[in-house]
Design an enzyme around this catalytic site. Sequence first.
Site, PDB file in Angstrom:
ATOM      1  N   HIS A 152       0.545  -1.242  -0.060  1.00  0.00           N
ATOM      2  CA  HIS A 152       0.118   0.031   0.429  1.00  0.00           C
ATOM      3  C   HIS A 152       1.025   1.191   0.317  1.00  0.00           C
ATOM      4  O   HIS A 152       1.761   1.564   0.678  1.00  0.00           O
ATOM      5  CB  HIS A 152      -0.946   0.064   1.494  1.00  0.00           C
ATOM      6  CG  HIS A 152      -2.238  -0.758   1.501  1.00  0.00           C
ATOM      7  ND1 HIS A 152      -1.756  -2.256   1.525  1.00  0.00           N
ATOM      8  CD2 HIS A 152      -3.276  -0.765   0.591  1.00  0.00           C
ATOM      9  CE1 HIS A 152      -3.002  -2.595   1.439  1.00  0.00           C
ATOM     10  NE2 HIS A 152      -3.483  -1.607   0.483  1.00  0.00           N
ATOM     11  N   LYS A 156      -0.109   4.997   4.622  1.00  0.00           N
ATOM     12  CA  LYS A 156      -0.949   4.026   5.275  1.00  0.00           C
ATOM     13  C   LYS A 156      -0.632   3.870   6.453  1.00  0.00           C
ATOM     14  O   LYS A 156       0.469   3.045   7.180  1.00  0.00           O
ATOM     15  CB  LYS A 156      -1.381   2.398   4.418  1.00  0.00           C
ATOM     16  CG  LYS A 156      -2.627   1.611   5.031  1.00  0.00           C
ATOM     17  CD  LYS A 156      -2.656   0.573   3.785  1.00  0.00           C
ATOM     18  CE  LYS A 156      -3.812  -0.382   4.597  1.00  0.00           C
ATOM     19  NZ  LYS A 156      -5.213   0.420   5.088  1.00  0.00           N
TER      20      LYS A 156
END
Length: 269
Positions: A152, A156
Amino acid sequence: MTDASDLRLGVTGATGRMGREVLEAVDDREGCDAVFAVNRSPEADEIGGVPIEPASEFDALVAEREPHAVVDFTGPDAALAYAEACAAAGVAFVTGTTGIDGGDRERLREASESIPVLHASNFSRGVAVLDRLVAAATRSLPEFDIELVETHHRGKRDAPSGTANALLRTVESAREEAAEGGADSDPPGRVHGREGEAPRQPGEIGVHAVRAGAIAGEHELLLAGDHEELRIAHRAGDRGVFAAGALEAADWLAGRDPGWYDFAEVIDG
């Protein structure tokens, strides 16, 4: 489910990554209207033509604007507070907030006794199908080693991702089913990364979280035997796919009986 031309939504976490995506998706979706949007620390006057209002006014806004559903992408504490306010107001609640587990999940389930609640770690149709493929592959290949890699964007906060944790629960459940069926399967155990002398142990499920750039989301499950391997992967090219799925879930959920619902039910119609 509401009439397709009359879906009224409240949006929380409006200035966050996903909140912005949801408001932009509402703006692009015919017959969908954001009747209010809130954020705990407003960082914009409006997004997609919708004024951003203080989260402290949420309870009053729910009562005054009468949304069919609230779509939430915030944090566990905020999501639970919003869910309980929606339960008091009789408004359906859709949340993609991750990190909700244990006692927090029980509080969210308590809200579902009064209103329809749908909590999903991922609102992608592709990920919903991925989960089913993971279950089938794990049951069919109980002796194979399993590793999960998720990637990600750099911002995040949680690791592993909510989607990764959901896939891991699917793997563990499928292994338990295989063991009950008489298959030779070791008890599952998660190992987060490896360092130094760390030979693989029977029953391990390797978990690896990568954070880099602006990657929307990638999940790959590797099942490896002695002479073959199977890889099942999903890659999201844009966070807009998650926002679109959340709106689809809100449209499906609005007007249903109180209860705890799953995004797979939305996919199945």
